[in-house]
Motif scaffolding. Sequence first.
Motif, mmCIF file in Angstrom:
data_model
loop_
_atom_site.group_PDB
_atom_site.id
_atom_site.type_symbol
_atom_site.label_atom_id
_atom_site.label_comp_id
_atom_site.label_asym_id
_atom_site.label_seq_id
_atom_site.Cartn_x
_atom_site.Cartn_y
_atom_site.Cartn_z
ATOM 1 N N THR A 203 9.647 -8.692 0.984
ATOM 2 C CA THR A 203 9.852 -7.370 0.412
ATOM 3 C C THR A 203 9.522 -6.319 1.471
ATOM 4 O O THR A 203 8.957 -6.622 2.522
ATOM 5 C CB THR A 203 8.964 -7.147 -0.813
ATOM 6 O OG1 THR A 203 7.608 -6.924 -0.383
ATOM 7 C CG2 THR A 203 9.009 -8.343 -1.761
ATOM 8 N N ARG B 164 8.800 -13.941 -0.269
ATOM 9 C CA ARG B 164 9.577 -14.515 -1.362
ATOM 10 C C ARG B 164 9.767 -16.027 -1.184
ATOM 11 O O ARG B 164 10.218 -16.709 -2.089
ATOM 12 C CB ARG B 164 10.952 -13.845 -1.436
ATOM 13 C CG ARG B 164 10.918 -12.383 -1.874
ATOM 14 C CD ARG B 164 12.315 -11.847 -2.079
ATOM 15 N NE ARG B 164 12.312 -10.543 -2.711
ATOM 16 C CZ ARG B 164 12.622 -9.399 -2.097
ATOM 17 N NH1 ARG B 164 12.939 -9.420 -0.801
ATOM 18 N NH2 ARG B 164 12.612 -8.251 -2.746
ATOM 19 N N ALA C 74 11.568 -10.239 -7.496
ATOM 20 C CA ALA C 74 10.915 -11.325 -6.768
ATOM 21 C C ALA C 74 11.915 -12.248 -6.096
ATOM 22 O O ALA C 74 11.626 -12.831 -5.054
ATOM 23 C CB ALA C 74 10.026 -12.126 -7.722
ATOM 24 N N VAL D 293 7.294 -13.424 -13.498
ATOM 25 C CA VAL D 293 7.004 -13.496 -12.070
ATOM 26 C C VAL D 293 5.573 -13.987 -11.858
ATOM 27 O O VAL D 293 4.709 -13.787 -12.721
ATOM 28 C CB VAL D 293 7.203 -12.102 -11.414
ATOM 29 C CG1 VAL D 293 6.150 -11.126 -11.884
ATOM 30 C CG2 VAL D 293 7.190 -12.196 -9.893
ATOM 31 N N VAL E 169 2.494 -13.839 -8.858
ATOM 32 C CA VAL E 169 2.005 -13.294 -7.593
ATOM 33 C C VAL E 169 0.888 -14.206 -7.103
ATOM 34 O O VAL E 169 -0.079 -14.457 -7.828
ATOM 35 C CB VAL E 169 1.484 -11.856 -7.758
ATOM 36 C CG1 VAL E 169 0.971 -11.315 -6.423
ATOM 37 C CG2 VAL E 169 2.573 -10.950 -8.327
ATOM 38 N N VAL F 29 5.611 -13.595 -4.012
ATOM 39 C CA VAL F 29 6.126 -13.250 -5.344
ATOM 40 C C VAL F 29 7.255 -14.214 -5.691
ATOM 41 O O VAL F 29 8.184 -14.407 -4.908
ATOM 42 C CB VAL F 29 6.615 -11.785 -5.409
ATOM 43 C CG1 VAL F 29 5.440 -10.836 -5.308
ATOM 44 C CG2 VAL F 29 7.622 -11.479 -4.306
#
Length: 372
Positions: A118, A124, A320, A342, A344, A354
């Motif tokens: 990101t 990711r 994500a 999602v 984390v 994520v």
Amino acid sequence: MKKFVARKAFPVICAAFISVVIAGCGDDSSNSTPASPETTNPVVTPTDSSTITPVTDPVTDPATTPTDPTVTDPSTDPATNPENPGQDPVVTDPTDPVTNPPADTTVNPSTPTDPTMTAAGFYRDPAAAGLVLAPDTNGFYDVGDIYKAVPADAKIVYVLRHAERESGLGKESPLTEVGLQQALDVGAKLKSDESFYYGATDFLRTQTTAAKIAEGRGETTEVVTMEEINGGYFLTVPSDSLDAMVSKRGGSFKYVAMWCYEQPFPTLLVNLGLPGYFYDLMERGDQFVNEVVLANLPYWKRVNVLITHDLLTEPLAVYASNRTVDLKTYESYRWINYIAGVTVIVTADNKVVVLPTRGVERGFLNTRDMVK
């Protein structure tokens, strides 16, 4: 001459009247507080835990949910009723560093075009953070697989939609028998001797889902009511304003999904200002991880389960995955499933990952299968 003036004035009067009607449309039952970008929680980079400051105790925030796929309820239309907690309009400055967090070059440096990370430097790809994890064929990672793969010195935050509920859009709509079992089964996947943190919105279905996941783990615990995870986080306006505009043009499911995947809105809705109803998906997703997850993580436990609504988990899963999971309601009729969303992960060396996540068999449900 008088008739001529009247004919010219009539369209102006009609236009003014229609504007007033549109502005006044809304759901009186929706009274949630907006997730304002002007927050007391700082934007936090995952490498500097010293910048994390305490946050206020969470308070309640209602939301509404889409039509239940297993229960016939002719008063609710799954194409027009996603979980939409209302919130006050928020006007943001595009230069505001809180609402538009810049790329963090000190954390996981990468180019802005790198699809595996990101803009804030969150991974990711779990392999890039040293995690051996594989998604299913639809791009979702199973909650149990994640729990088993993440080492004991890393932290986990699951942000998931509630389990399957009965018909009705009120706060007291309970889970179905199927939904109760779904939550228990997810808890069984996460069974261990360690204690988890559980948070949820103040709806019966979210609170029950969290409690049943704990029960499935063999754990009895308090479920903390949280404002930060209300469903309107990605909206700049009250959700009932969105509903009023699109309910007869394909429904909120359709246009939330179109926004997630950067599909152009019809010209009429553009002229009416629909694009301004949403934050930027990727920037707001990074902000959620920073201000809701990382800022609170020092006060939670190693593993945390947050139960919310689909209007939050649909965008989070798309964010994500960098728009690679298919939740394209406008095209494939897919929408985020129950107990999906999602995860984390924060590793011991402060790498943040994520991942789009599912608790049940698949990460999406098909709106064509939902009883209208």
